[in-house]
Scaffold this motif. Structure first.
Motif, PDB file in Angstrom:
ATOM      1  N   VAL A 105       0.797  -1.228   0.000  1.00  0.00           N
ATOM      2  CA  VAL A 105       0.000   0.000   0.000  1.00  0.00           C
ATOM      3  C   VAL A 105       0.828   1.275   0.000  1.00  0.00           C
ATOM      4  O   VAL A 105       0.271   2.376   0.037  1.00  0.00           O
ATOM      5  N   GLU A 130       3.041   5.856   2.966  1.00  0.00           N
ATOM      6  CA  GLU A 130       2.109   6.620   3.810  1.00  0.00           C
ATOM      7  C   GLU A 130       1.110   5.703   4.511  1.00  0.00           C
ATOM      8  O   GLU A 130       0.889   5.823   5.726  1.00  0.00           O
ATOM      9  N   LEU A 131       0.512   4.806   3.753  1.00  0.00           N
ATOM     10  CA  LEU A 131      -0.494   3.929   4.343  1.00  0.00           C
ATOM     11  C   LEU A 131       0.148   2.827   5.172  1.00  0.00           C
ATOM     12  O   LEU A 131      -0.425   2.378   6.163  1.00  0.00           O
ATOM     13  N   MET A 138       0.559   4.312   8.459  1.00  0.00           N
ATOM     14  CA  MET A 138      -0.698   4.337   9.199  1.00  0.00           C
ATOM     15  C   MET A 138      -0.913   3.020   9.951  1.00  0.00           C
ATOM     16  O   MET A 138      -1.299   3.015  11.129  1.00  0.00           O
ATOM     17  N   MET A 168     -10.652  -2.371   6.550  1.00  0.00           N
ATOM     18  CA  MET A 168     -10.481  -1.775   5.228  1.00  0.00           C
ATOM     19  C   MET A 168     -10.731  -2.811   4.145  1.00  0.00           C
ATOM     20  O   MET A 168     -10.630  -4.018   4.356  1.00  0.00           O
ATOM     21  N   TYR A 211      -9.725  -3.344  -0.082  1.00  0.00           N
ATOM     22  CA  TYR A 211      -8.845  -2.884  -1.162  1.00  0.00           C
ATOM     23  C   TYR A 211      -9.259  -3.575  -2.452  1.00  0.00           C
ATOM     24  O   TYR A 211      -9.418  -4.801  -2.495  1.00  0.00           O
ATOM     25  N   TYR A 214      -6.633  11.195  -1.600  1.00  0.00           N
ATOM     26  CA  TYR A 214      -7.431  10.815  -0.436  1.00  0.00           C
ATOM     27  C   TYR A 214      -8.757  11.558  -0.425  1.00  0.00           C
ATOM     28  O   TYR A 214      -8.830  12.747  -0.752  1.00  0.00           O
ATOM     29  N   ARG A 239      -8.230  11.507   7.085  1.00  0.00           N
ATOM     30  CA  ARG A 239      -7.111  10.599   7.352  1.00  0.00           C
ATOM     31  C   ARG A 239      -6.770  10.560   8.834  1.00  0.00           C
ATOM     32  O   ARG A 239      -6.359   9.516   9.354  1.00  0.00           O
ATOM     33  N   ARG A 277      -8.816   8.163  10.471  1.00  0.00           N
ATOM     34  CA  ARG A 277      -8.749   6.884   9.750  1.00  0.00           C
ATOM     35  C   ARG A 277     -10.127   6.503   9.213  1.00  0.00           C
ATOM     36  O   ARG A 277     -10.570   5.363   9.346  1.00  0.00           O
ATOM     37  N   ALA A 324      -8.702   5.896  -0.187  1.00  0.00           N
ATOM     38  CA  ALA A 324      -7.487   6.230  -0.930  1.00  0.00           C
ATOM     39  C   ALA A 324      -7.620   5.681  -2.345  1.00  0.00           C
ATOM     40  O   ALA A 324      -8.070   4.549  -2.543  1.00  0.00           O
ATOM     41  N   VAL A 378     -11.097   2.808   4.101  1.00  0.00           N
ATOM     42  CA  VAL A 378     -10.696   2.566   5.491  1.00  0.00           C
ATOM     43  C   VAL A 378     -11.789   3.075   6.421  1.00  0.00           C
ATOM     44  O   VAL A 378     -12.068   4.282   6.461  1.00  0.00           O
TER      45      VAL A 378
END
Length: 409
Positions: A187, A190-191, A194, A334, A336, A350, A354, A357, A361, A375
């Motif tokens: 991912v 950045e993710l 998270m 989440m 995907y 996004y 964020r 959460r 994305a 998410v």
């Protein structure tokens, strides 16, 4: 097709069960024999690292169908039965006990196997892998009372899910990761960060950019994990989660074409016209992205198994499902959907909050959405998949604007 035809399914997972269901739904009246190497009827794997592992869900919830379904639909399931060899020219398989079984069409749904850890001490008691119901039950027996020290080697999806489950049960959890950020290949940085922060907030110890050198033990039982440089992390048990390898041995020995799985076309047909492949083991051509794609997630097993079943019936099939998976970790859930190979170098846009959460994305490549991840935002996956499938150029500002309906993009 006639009632005299005989189809074989090699593999007792979701892909194999889905194929058998599709065969009967498609009107096949011949014999279906499903050989499952494990002692269990076909089951799904996601609960093994989540609610089944925690003890929240009973075993009946993991099976694809109630056992009676197979009898009611004339699907002969043989559990604990290993197919030892495959003879494409003679259209037959030989079981481990020597029995030879003929077929008119065959599906390879042999799945994958956890990659083994090749370091000193990897064979000590207390070192676990997670793939099967039995694996999950063995882990649960050690974790259910809490107070144990679990060390996870690797921070893929299974490892992170087990970490969350084990921590929720009251165990001390340490994750050892070779990379600087967990899940970054899946991912992005950045993710991935998270997910790292989520685990740190819940008391998981996350050691990044470390190399595991060996596993220590006393009297055959592990006591700790030794890092390069000599530091030892105390452990009562270890879970190894460093990926999986497709089970291609049967196909390769039979002369079928293999490369990171059993090669198949968009109809899930292998290099032999009467042999098909589905699930984890299939490296099939995806007609939308114009390249082969192998997925180890349950949605692929469900969809490709059913598609392979239709293809075995002689129906026109072009399996073009958008890859999908989900995860639940602590208070984060989440979904995907998307084409992982197309996200490399893509721009991430996004929509949502964020910091809380609660967001979606989107990965944009060439102005088109190639993947999306929601998410803690629900009932949007169908719309996200619609955007991906339409493949139209999307304005990033409109994509980020929550006032604009996803369906209009």
């Amino acid at each position: 097709m006639t009632t005299q035809e005989s189809f074989i399914v090699v593999g007792g997972g979701l892909a194999g069960a889905s194929a058998a269901e599709a065969l009967r739904a498609g009107g096949f009246e011949g014999r279906i024999r499903l050989f499952a190497g494990e002692r269990h009827h076909p089951y799904i794997r996601p609960p093994l690292s989540k609610d089944y592992l925690s003890g929240k869900d009973p075993i009946d919830t993991v099976f694809v169908h109630p056992h009676a379904w197979y009898d009611e639909n004339g699907v002969e399931v043989t559990t604990g039965s290993v197919v030892a060899s495959l003879d494409p020219a003679g259209r037959s398989v030989t079981l481990a006990d020597g029995e030879r079984v003929d077929y008119d069409a065959l599906l390879l749904a042999t799945g994958s196997t956890p990659r083994r850890l090749a370091i000193p001490g990897a064979d000590l008691d207390g070192v676990h892998y997670l793939r099967t119901i039995d694996d999950s039950e063995a882990l649960r027996a050690e974790l259910k009372e809490g107070g144990r020290r679990l060390v996870l080697i690797g921070s893929g999806w299974i490892g992170m899910e087990v970490a969350a489950t084990a921590r929720t049960l009251g165990n001390d959890v340490t994750i050892l990761e070779r990379d600087a950020i967990p899940l970054t290949t899946a991912v992005g940085d950045e993710l991935g960060t998270m997910f790292a922060e989520l685990h740190l907030e819940h008391g998981v110890v996350l050691r990044r950019s470390v190399v595991v050198d060996s596993i220590d033990g006393t009297d055959g039982r592990i006591t700790g994990v030794v890092l390069a440089g000599g530091e030892t992390i105390a452990a009562d048990l270890v879970l190894v989660g460093i990926g999986a390898v497709p089970n291609v041995e049967l196909a390769r020995a039979a002369g079928l074409e293999t490369d990171n799985g059993v090669l198949a076309d968009a109809a899930l047909r292998t290099s032999d016209e009467r042999i098909f492949a589905a699930g984890d083991v299939a490296n099939a051509f995806h007609p939308v992205i114009g390249q082969r794609l192998r997925s180890e997630h349950w949605a692929n097993a469900l969809g490709s198994g059913a598609a392979a079943g239709r293809s075995m019936l002689g129906q026109t099939v072009s399996f073009d499902d958008i890859p999908y998976f989900y995860t639940d970790q602590f208070d984060l859930g989440m979904e995907y959907s998307g084409y992982g190979p197309l996200t490399k170098g893509a721009t991430v846009v996004y929509r949502g909050d964020r910091a809380k959460r609660e967001f979606i994305a989107f990965w944009l490549a060439g102005g088109r959405v190639v993947a999306g991840m929601n998410v803690n935002v629900w009932d949007v996956n169908e719309a996200v998949q619609g955007i991906i499938r339409r493949a139209n150029t999307v304005d990033p500002a409109r994509l980020a604007d929550e006032s604009i309906a996803l369906e209009s993009l």
